[in-house]
Design a protein around this motif. Structure first.
Motif, PDB file in Angstrom:
ATOM      1  N   ARG A 237     -22.958   3.180  18.696  1.00  0.00           N
ATOM      2  CA  ARG A 237     -21.758   4.383  18.977  1.00  0.00           C
ATOM      3  C   ARG A 237     -20.761   4.227  17.788  1.00  0.00           C
ATOM      4  O   ARG A 237     -20.598   3.129  17.344  1.00  0.00           O
ATOM      5  CB  ARG A 237     -21.050   3.844  20.191  1.00  0.00           C
ATOM      6  CG  ARG A 237     -22.080   4.230  21.405  1.00  0.00           C
ATOM      7  CD  ARG A 237     -20.965   4.713  22.576  1.00  0.00           C
ATOM      8  NE  ARG A 237     -22.151   4.941  23.782  1.00  0.00           N
ATOM      9  CZ  ARG A 237     -22.521   6.063  24.228  1.00  0.00           C
ATOM     10  NH1 ARG A 237     -22.234   7.078  23.388  1.00  0.00           N
ATOM     11  NH2 ARG A 237     -23.330   6.221  25.077  1.00  0.00           N
ATOM     12  N   SER A 238     -20.538   5.222  17.366  1.00  0.00           N
ATOM     13  CA  SER A 238     -19.559   5.281  16.270  1.00  0.00           C
ATOM     14  C   SER A 238     -17.939   5.364  16.682  1.00  0.00           C
ATOM     15  O   SER A 238     -17.944   5.044  18.110  1.00  0.00           O
ATOM     16  CB  SER A 238     -19.517   6.909  15.708  1.00  0.00           C
ATOM     17  OG  SER A 238     -18.968   7.834  16.446  1.00  0.00           O
ATOM     18  N   THR A 239     -16.891   5.353  15.765  1.00  0.00           N
ATOM     19  CA  THR A 239     -15.652   5.229  16.351  1.00  0.00           C
ATOM     20  C   THR A 239     -15.298   6.106  17.650  1.00  0.00           C
ATOM     21  O   THR A 239     -14.309   5.977  18.311  1.00  0.00           O
ATOM     22  CB  THR A 239     -14.654   4.992  15.459  1.00  0.00           C
ATOM     23  OG1 THR A 239     -14.703   6.403  14.425  1.00  0.00           O
ATOM     24  CG2 THR A 239     -14.713   4.009  14.216  1.00  0.00           C
ATOM     25  N   SER A 240     -16.056   7.374  17.390  1.00  0.00           N
ATOM     26  CA  SER A 240     -15.511   8.390  18.178  1.00  0.00           C
ATOM     27  C   SER A 240     -16.354   8.491  19.640  1.00  0.00           C
ATOM     28  O   SER A 240     -16.184   9.237  20.457  1.00  0.00           O
ATOM     29  CB  SER A 240     -15.834   9.795  17.732  1.00  0.00           C
ATOM     30  OG  SER A 240     -17.228  10.060  17.395  1.00  0.00           O
ATOM     31  N   GLY A 241     -17.373   7.517  19.635  1.00  0.00           N
ATOM     32  CA  GLY A 241     -18.211   7.180  20.774  1.00  0.00           C
ATOM     33  C   GLY A 241     -19.532   7.974  20.700  1.00  0.00           C
ATOM     34  O   GLY A 241     -20.427   8.082  21.549  1.00  0.00           O
TER      35      GLY A 241
ATOM     36  N   PHE B 198     -23.329   0.040  12.583  1.00  0.00           N
ATOM     37  CA  PHE B 198     -22.858  -0.849  13.581  1.00  0.00           C
ATOM     38  C   PHE B 198     -21.854  -0.406  14.520  1.00  0.00           C
ATOM     39  O   PHE B 198     -21.140   0.750  14.164  1.00  0.00           O
ATOM     40  CB  PHE B 198     -22.029  -2.201  12.720  1.00  0.00           C
ATOM     41  CG  PHE B 198     -21.154  -1.631  11.959  1.00  0.00           C
ATOM     42  CD1 PHE B 198     -19.820  -1.216  12.341  1.00  0.00           C
ATOM     43  CD2 PHE B 198     -21.532  -1.378  10.605  1.00  0.00           C
ATOM     44  CE1 PHE B 198     -18.783  -0.991  11.343  1.00  0.00           C
ATOM     45  CE2 PHE B 198     -20.462  -0.738   9.651  1.00  0.00           C
ATOM     46  CZ  PHE B 198     -19.402  -0.500   9.985  1.00  0.00           C
ATOM     47  N   ASP B 199     -21.684  -0.946  15.665  1.00  0.00           N
ATOM     48  CA  ASP B 199     -20.717  -0.330  16.673  1.00  0.00           C
ATOM     49  C   ASP B 199     -19.357  -0.162  15.828  1.00  0.00           C
ATOM     50  O   ASP B 199     -19.163  -1.083  15.208  1.00  0.00           O
ATOM     51  CB  ASP B 199     -20.702  -1.435  17.850  1.00  0.00           C
ATOM     52  CG  ASP B 199     -21.803  -1.395  18.864  1.00  0.00           C
ATOM     53  OD1 ASP B 199     -22.523  -0.267  18.864  1.00  0.00           O
ATOM     54  OD2 ASP B 199     -21.977  -2.354  19.419  1.00  0.00           O
ATOM     55  N   GLY B 200     -18.659   1.146  15.980  1.00  0.00           N
ATOM     56  CA  GLY B 200     -17.523   1.431  15.467  1.00  0.00           C
ATOM     57  C   GLY B 200     -17.649   1.551  14.200  1.00  0.00           C
ATOM     58  O   GLY B 200     -16.579   2.080  13.512  1.00  0.00           O
ATOM     59  N   PHE B 201     -18.932   2.243  13.713  1.00  0.00           N
ATOM     60  CA  PHE B 201     -18.833   2.518  12.314  1.00  0.00           C
ATOM     61  C   PHE B 201     -18.358   4.307  12.183  1.00  0.00           C
ATOM     62  O   PHE B 201     -18.051   4.990  13.533  1.00  0.00           O
ATOM     63  CB  PHE B 201     -20.342   3.121  12.090  1.00  0.00           C
ATOM     64  CG  PHE B 201     -21.174   3.978  12.879  1.00  0.00           C
ATOM     65  CD1 PHE B 201     -21.325   5.270  11.945  1.00  0.00           C
ATOM     66  CD2 PHE B 201     -21.812   3.809  13.858  1.00  0.00           C
ATOM     67  CE1 PHE B 201     -22.056   6.327  12.441  1.00  0.00           C
ATOM     68  CE2 PHE B 201     -22.451   4.940  14.304  1.00  0.00           C
ATOM     69  CZ  PHE B 201     -22.860   6.119  13.705  1.00  0.00           C
TER      70      PHE B 201
ATOM     71  N   ASN C  45     -33.906  -0.298  -2.212  1.00  0.00           N
ATOM     72  CA  ASN C  45     -33.244  -0.202  -3.329  1.00  0.00           C
ATOM     73  C   ASN C  45     -31.521  -0.286  -3.292  1.00  0.00           C
ATOM     74  O   ASN C  45     -31.004  -0.948  -4.075  1.00  0.00           O
ATOM     75  CB  ASN C  45     -33.602   1.154  -4.160  1.00  0.00           C
ATOM     76  CG  ASN C  45     -34.857   1.045  -4.429  1.00  0.00           C
ATOM     77  OD1 ASN C  45     -35.683   1.945  -3.813  1.00  0.00           O
ATOM     78  ND2 ASN C  45     -35.383   0.282  -5.418  1.00  0.00           N
ATOM     79  N   THR C  46     -30.958   0.298  -2.246  1.00  0.00           N
ATOM     80  CA  THR C  46     -29.436   0.246  -1.975  1.00  0.00           C
ATOM     81  C   THR C  46     -29.460   0.273  -0.637  1.00  0.00           C
ATOM     82  O   THR C  46     -29.989   1.100   0.315  1.00  0.00           O
ATOM     83  CB  THR C  46     -29.047   1.790  -2.625  1.00  0.00           C
ATOM     84  OG1 THR C  46     -29.237   1.723  -4.052  1.00  0.00           O
ATOM     85  CG2 THR C  46     -27.481   1.581  -2.282  1.00  0.00           C
ATOM     86  N   LEU C  47     -28.466  -0.888  -0.204  1.00  0.00           N
ATOM     87  CA  LEU C  47     -28.285  -0.874   1.175  1.00  0.00           C
ATOM     88  C   LEU C  47     -26.596  -0.549   1.279  1.00  0.00           C
ATOM     89  O   LEU C  47     -25.788  -1.053   0.753  1.00  0.00           O
ATOM     90  CB  LEU C  47     -28.295  -2.374   1.655  1.00  0.00           C
ATOM     91  CG  LEU C  47     -27.699  -2.677   3.079  1.00  0.00           C
ATOM     92  CD1 LEU C  47     -28.625  -1.840   4.098  1.00  0.00           C
ATOM     93  CD2 LEU C  47     -27.827  -4.138   3.317  1.00  0.00           C
ATOM     94  N   VAL C  48     -26.312   0.436   2.066  1.00  0.00           N
ATOM     95  CA  VAL C  48     -24.839   0.967   2.268  1.00  0.00           C
ATOM     96  C   VAL C  48     -24.517   0.610   3.625  1.00  0.00           C
ATOM     97  O   VAL C  48     -25.105   0.904   4.600  1.00  0.00           O
ATOM     98  CB  VAL C  48     -24.969   2.244   2.072  1.00  0.00           C
ATOM     99  CG1 VAL C  48     -23.400   2.718   2.421  1.00  0.00           C
ATOM    100  CG2 VAL C  48     -25.151   2.817   0.666  1.00  0.00           C
ATOM    101  N   ALA C  49     -23.651  -0.321   3.906  1.00  0.00           N
ATOM    102  CA  ALA C  49     -22.910  -0.566   5.047  1.00  0.00           C
ATOM    103  C   ALA C  49     -21.827   0.492   5.184  1.00  0.00           C
ATOM    104  O   ALA C  49     -20.482   0.539   4.643  1.00  0.00           O
ATOM    105  CB  ALA C  49     -22.132  -2.091   5.106  1.00  0.00           C
ATOM    106  N   VAL C  50     -22.026   1.409   6.283  1.00  0.00           N
ATOM    107  CA  VAL C  50     -21.371   2.504   6.588  1.00  0.00           C
ATOM    108  C   VAL C  50     -19.811   2.166   6.946  1.00  0.00           C
ATOM    109  O   VAL C  50     -19.906   1.267   7.568  1.00  0.00           O
ATOM    110  CB  VAL C  50     -22.070   3.634   7.393  1.00  0.00           C
ATOM    111  CG1 VAL C  50     -21.157   4.656   7.810  1.00  0.00           C
ATOM    112  CG2 VAL C  50     -23.176   4.056   7.088  1.00  0.00           C
ATOM    113  N   GLY C  51     -19.047   2.931   6.318  1.00  0.00           N
ATOM    114  CA  GLY C  51     -17.586   2.463   6.756  1.00  0.00           C
ATOM    115  C   GLY C  51     -17.407   2.597   8.436  1.00  0.00           C
ATOM    116  O   GLY C  51     -17.977   3.225   9.121  1.00  0.00           O
TER     117      GLY C  51
ATOM    118  N   LEU D  59     -21.368   7.960   7.482  1.00  0.00           N
ATOM    119  CA  LEU D  59     -22.988   8.197   7.598  1.00  0.00           C
ATOM    120  C   LEU D  59     -23.516   9.673   7.117  1.00  0.00           C
ATOM    121  O   LEU D  59     -24.518   9.667   6.517  1.00  0.00           O
ATOM    122  CB  LEU D  59     -23.322   7.791   8.957  1.00  0.00           C
ATOM    123  CG  LEU D  59     -24.880   7.946   9.275  1.00  0.00           C
ATOM    124  CD1 LEU D  59     -25.690   7.109   8.320  1.00  0.00           C
ATOM    125  CD2 LEU D  59     -25.313   7.696  10.718  1.00  0.00           C
ATOM    126  N   VAL D  60     -22.960  10.570   7.671  1.00  0.00           N
ATOM    127  CA  VAL D  60     -23.381  11.880   7.357  1.00  0.00           C
ATOM    128  C   VAL D  60     -23.265  12.537   6.251  1.00  0.00           C
ATOM    129  O   VAL D  60     -24.131  13.062   5.594  1.00  0.00           O
ATOM    130  CB  VAL D  60     -22.772  12.777   8.571  1.00  0.00           C
ATOM    131  CG1 VAL D  60     -23.270  14.120   8.356  1.00  0.00           C
ATOM    132  CG2 VAL D  60     -23.146  12.471   9.824  1.00  0.00           C
TER     133      VAL D  60
END
Length: 117
Positions: free
Chosen positions: A49-53, A11-14, A71-77, A19-20
């Motif tokens: 866009r991530s927090t760094s743009g 999501f915007d600002g992840f 099977n698994t959904l991860v909401a990236v930080g 993620l990586v």
């Protein structure tokens, strides 16, 4: 053993590191099990866009995947991970409500996983 689908919701600002990093363990873990299919999901497919743009492509939008196949959904930080974890459309993309459990680990990510039992 059957291959498991792990979907990382961005999501915007992840936080791009959130993620990586985690998907890097799945190729090795896959040698010990049936394997893992890691995919990236966003509210809509395309660049997010991530927090760094840093723009990162999400291969799937929420409407593109069948929740029964995840099977698994991860909401990236990131800055808005708690909002993402409360997003009904995003969470509906994960395993069925009666079959899931929420996991919160030491990072900033949320995960929703279907137990193995």
């Amino acid at each position: 053993m059957q291959q498991r689908r792990i979907v990382f919701a961005i999501f915007d600002g992840f936080q791009s590191l959130d993620l990586v990093g985690p998907p890097e363990v799945f190729p090795y873990a896959g040698t010990l099990s049936g394997g893992y299919d890691c995919q990236v999901l966003a509210p809509t497919a395309g660049l997010v866009r991530s927090t760094s743009g840093l723009p990162v492509p999400a291969g799937h939008g929420v409407a593109d995947l069948d929740p029964r196949d995840i099977n698994t959904l991860v909401a990236v930080g990131g800055d808005h991970v708690d909002q993402a974890a409360q997003d009904s459309a995003l969470m509906a993309a994960g395993p069925a409500q009666e079959e899931h459990q929420f996991l919160r680990d030491g990072t900033t990510a949320w995960a929703m996983s279907r137990p193995r039992w």
